[in-house]
Design a protein around this motif. Structure first.
Motif, PDB file in Angstrom:
ATOM      1  N   PRO A  56     -18.060  -0.409   7.203  1.00  0.00           N
ATOM      2  CA  PRO A  56     -18.318   0.687   6.264  1.00  0.00           C
ATOM      3  C   PRO A  56     -17.083   1.062   5.447  1.00  0.00           C
ATOM      4  O   PRO A  56     -15.959   1.042   5.945  1.00  0.00           O
ATOM      5  CB  PRO A  56     -18.737   1.838   7.186  1.00  0.00           C
ATOM      6  CG  PRO A  56     -18.109   1.527   8.507  1.00  0.00           C
ATOM      7  CD  PRO A  56     -18.127   0.029   8.607  1.00  0.00           C
ATOM      8  N   ILE A  57     -17.341   1.363   4.168  1.00  0.00           N
ATOM      9  CA  ILE A  57     -16.328   1.929   3.282  1.00  0.00           C
ATOM     10  C   ILE A  57     -17.024   3.048   2.519  1.00  0.00           C
ATOM     11  O   ILE A  57     -17.777   2.787   1.586  1.00  0.00           O
ATOM     12  CB  ILE A  57     -15.765   0.883   2.289  1.00  0.00           C
ATOM     13  CG1 ILE A  57     -15.164  -0.317   3.021  1.00  0.00           C
ATOM     14  CG2 ILE A  57     -14.713   1.520   1.381  1.00  0.00           C
ATOM     15  CD1 ILE A  57     -14.693  -1.442   2.090  1.00  0.00           C
ATOM     16  N   HIS A  58     -16.812   4.283   2.945  1.00  0.00           N
ATOM     17  CA  HIS A  58     -17.522   5.419   2.358  1.00  0.00           C
ATOM     18  C   HIS A  58     -19.025   5.128   2.312  1.00  0.00           C
ATOM     19  O   HIS A  58     -19.686   5.398   1.308  1.00  0.00           O
ATOM     20  CB  HIS A  58     -17.015   5.709   0.944  1.00  0.00           C
ATOM     21  CG  HIS A  58     -15.583   6.156   0.878  1.00  0.00           C
ATOM     22  ND1 HIS A  58     -15.126   7.292   1.512  1.00  0.00           N
ATOM     23  CD2 HIS A  58     -14.505   5.608   0.246  1.00  0.00           C
ATOM     24  CE1 HIS A  58     -13.834   7.437   1.277  1.00  0.00           C
ATOM     25  NE2 HIS A  58     -13.428   6.421   0.523  1.00  0.00           N
ATOM     26  N   GLN A  59     -19.560   4.577   3.398  1.00  0.00           N
ATOM     27  CA  GLN A  59     -20.940   4.109   3.378  1.00  0.00           C
ATOM     28  C   GLN A  59     -21.932   5.239   3.559  1.00  0.00           C
ATOM     29  O   GLN A  59     -21.689   6.185   4.324  1.00  0.00           O
ATOM     30  CB  GLN A  59     -21.144   3.078   4.489  1.00  0.00           C
ATOM     31  CG  GLN A  59     -21.949   1.873   4.090  1.00  0.00           C
ATOM     32  CD  GLN A  59     -21.262   1.072   3.000  1.00  0.00           C
ATOM     33  OE1 GLN A  59     -20.040   1.000   2.938  1.00  0.00           O
ATOM     34  NE2 GLN A  59     -22.063   0.472   2.134  1.00  0.00           N
ATOM     35  N   ASP A  87     -14.071   0.117  10.443  1.00  0.00           N
ATOM     36  CA  ASP A  87     -14.179   1.077   9.338  1.00  0.00           C
ATOM     37  C   ASP A  87     -13.019   0.826   8.374  1.00  0.00           C
ATOM     38  O   ASP A  87     -11.862   1.088   8.687  1.00  0.00           O
ATOM     39  CB  ASP A  87     -14.141   2.510   9.873  1.00  0.00           C
ATOM     40  CG  ASP A  87     -14.554   3.524   8.815  1.00  0.00           C
ATOM     41  OD1 ASP A  87     -14.254   3.301   7.622  1.00  0.00           O
ATOM     42  OD2 ASP A  87     -15.184   4.540   9.168  1.00  0.00           O
ATOM     43  N   THR A  89     -12.598   2.223   5.421  1.00  0.00           N
ATOM     44  CA  THR A  89     -12.437   3.309   4.454  1.00  0.00           C
ATOM     45  C   THR A  89     -10.969   3.628   4.207  1.00  0.00           C
ATOM     46  O   THR A  89     -10.521   3.722   3.053  1.00  0.00           O
ATOM     47  CB  THR A  89     -13.180   4.572   4.924  1.00  0.00           C
ATOM     48  OG1 THR A  89     -14.567   4.266   5.081  1.00  0.00           O
ATOM     49  CG2 THR A  89     -13.022   5.701   3.904  1.00  0.00           C
ATOM     50  N   SER A  90     -10.192   3.778   5.273  1.00  0.00           N
ATOM     51  CA  SER A  90      -8.779   4.116   5.102  1.00  0.00           C
ATOM     52  C   SER A  90      -8.009   2.966   4.451  1.00  0.00           C
ATOM     53  O   SER A  90      -7.088   3.191   3.650  1.00  0.00           O
ATOM     54  CB  SER A  90      -8.151   4.481   6.451  1.00  0.00           C
ATOM     55  OG  SER A  90      -8.204   3.380   7.351  1.00  0.00           O
ATOM     56  N   PHE A  92      -9.232   0.849   2.275  1.00  0.00           N
ATOM     57  CA  PHE A  92      -9.611   0.916   0.863  1.00  0.00           C
ATOM     58  C   PHE A  92      -8.841   2.021   0.147  1.00  0.00           C
ATOM     59  O   PHE A  92      -8.319   1.826  -0.963  1.00  0.00           O
ATOM     60  CB  PHE A  92     -11.115   1.145   0.763  1.00  0.00           C
ATOM     61  CG  PHE A  92     -11.632   1.321  -0.639  1.00  0.00           C
ATOM     62  CD1 PHE A  92     -11.568   0.291  -1.557  1.00  0.00           C
ATOM     63  CD2 PHE A  92     -12.204   2.525  -1.026  1.00  0.00           C
ATOM     64  CE1 PHE A  92     -12.063   0.447  -2.853  1.00  0.00           C
ATOM     65  CE2 PHE A  92     -12.700   2.694  -2.309  1.00  0.00           C
ATOM     66  CZ  PHE A  92     -12.626   1.654  -3.224  1.00  0.00           C
ATOM     67  N   GLU A  93      -8.720   3.175   0.786  1.00  0.00           N
ATOM     68  CA  GLU A  93      -7.995   4.296   0.187  1.00  0.00           C
ATOM     69  C   GLU A  93      -6.508   3.980   0.062  1.00  0.00           C
ATOM     70  O   GLU A  93      -5.867   4.343  -0.936  1.00  0.00           O
ATOM     71  CB  GLU A  93      -8.208   5.572   1.007  1.00  0.00           C
ATOM     72  CG  GLU A  93      -9.615   6.140   0.909  1.00  0.00           C
ATOM     73  CD  GLU A  93      -9.994   6.515  -0.515  1.00  0.00           C
ATOM     74  OE1 GLU A  93      -9.129   7.014  -1.262  1.00  0.00           O
ATOM     75  OE2 GLU A  93     -11.168   6.301  -0.899  1.00  0.00           O
ATOM     76  N   ARG A 116     -13.847  -3.648  -2.548  1.00  0.00           N
ATOM     77  CA  ARG A 116     -14.517  -3.384  -1.265  1.00  0.00           C
ATOM     78  C   ARG A 116     -15.071  -4.681  -0.677  1.00  0.00           C
ATOM     79  O   ARG A 116     -14.891  -4.967   0.513  1.00  0.00           O
ATOM     80  CB  ARG A 116     -15.675  -2.398  -1.458  1.00  0.00           C
ATOM     81  CG  ARG A 116     -15.286  -1.000  -1.874  1.00  0.00           C
ATOM     82  CD  ARG A 116     -16.508  -0.113  -1.814  1.00  0.00           C
ATOM     83  NE  ARG A 116     -16.295   1.186  -2.434  1.00  0.00           N
ATOM     84  CZ  ARG A 116     -16.904   2.297  -2.074  1.00  0.00           C
ATOM     85  NH1 ARG A 116     -17.769   2.276  -1.077  1.00  0.00           N
ATOM     86  NH2 ARG A 116     -16.682   3.442  -2.694  1.00  0.00           N
ATOM     87  N   GLY A 195     -20.413   3.705  -3.406  1.00  0.00           N
ATOM     88  CA  GLY A 195     -20.345   4.980  -2.702  1.00  0.00           C
ATOM     89  C   GLY A 195     -21.345   6.003  -3.187  1.00  0.00           C
ATOM     90  O   GLY A 195     -21.158   7.205  -2.992  1.00  0.00           O
TER      91      GLY A 195
END
Length: 262
Positions: A56-59, A87, A89-90, A92-93, A116, A195
């Motif tokens: 997941p990335i901001h899923q 995960d 997400t972090s 990616f950020e 992503r 997102g």
């Protein structure tokens, strides 16, 4: 389509390829969508170890829930199925924070969406290398060879493509035959890369049924002048995407140096 025979054929093809490649199993990115659900099920039915990876990335929670439901069902049916959740997400950020800032635009949004997909590809190959597995692609025929609706070196970066000769409608038929969860069969297709709630149809401007029709019409030698109304609109959408995305569908061009210059 002879659904049962097609399923058996793909499973046999996967087994034979893995045996010849002398690898130990498969790794599949599971998103909660129909294509990855079908691919992971087919891999599981080979009897080879099959690692389902959630990334997941901001899923959206609905996508996460469907993926978890599918993996749980697979693990109940097949002892050779395992799972891991990464995960990203972090990650990616962090990427967004270290690249030069860019003014928000559709190009930036698309570039980040493709990022992503490429982070996920990198993750899948990490596990493939760790376990001597093959990365199984989840693209279908319309996406891979019709409109090029995938990320180059993202979800397009795979070792083998078990469902890439299946139209989307055939993916649904096979998924129903193999008892993929109803929640996945009924869900609107989405790449989940932005997102938000946009679907594949929102992005493309046509449904998969329409795109399948256009693909068949192009194969039959038709042109946009053969149609009117919605059919003409859909054909133009398909033809444009097929043309501009050829760079994804053909081999990487190589600058071949003439012998007299060597």
């Amino acid at each position: 389509m002879k659904t049962e025979k097609v399923a058996e054929y793909i499973i046999s093809w996967l087994k034979e390829y893995a045996e010849n490649a002398k690898v130990k199993g498969f790794v599949v990115g599971v998103s909660g969508g129909i294509d990855s659900a079908l691919t992971s099920t087919l891999c599981a039915k080979t009897g080879f170890p099959t690692l389902c990876v959630e990334m997941p990335i901001h899923q959206a929670q609905s996508q996460v829930t469907r993926a978890e439901e599918h993996i749980k069902q697979l693990k109940q049916k097949f002892s050779n199925v395992s799972e891991v959740r990464v995960d990203l997400t972090s990650t990616f950020e962090d990427f967004k924070n270290v690249v030069p800032a860019a003014e928000s635009s559709p190009k930036v949004d698309l570039s980040l969406a493709n990022t992503r997909a490429r982070l996920r590809m990198t993750t899948l190959y990490y596990f493939a290398g760790l376990h001597s597995y093959l990365v199984a692609g989840t693209g279908n025929k319309v996406e891979d060879f019709g409109v090029g609706f995938y990320t180059k070196y993202g979800d397009g970066g795979v070792d083998l493509s078990p469902i890439a000769d299946l139209m989307k409608s055939e993916v649904y038929d096979l998924a129903a035959f193999l008892d993929v969860p109803n929640s996945i069969q009924k869900a609107q297709p989405t790449d989940g890369l932005f997102g938000d709630s946009r679907t594949d149809e929102d992005q493309i401007g046509a449904s998969y049924d329409e795109l399948e029709w256009a693909m068949k019409m192009q194969d039959a030698g038709k042109t946009e002048n053969d149609f009117s109304g919605r059919e003409k609109e859909v054909y133009k959408i398909y033809e444009r995407l097929n043309r501009i995305n050829q760079h994804k569908m053909v081999p990487i061009p190589i600058c071949e140096i003439p012998d007299n210059l060597k």
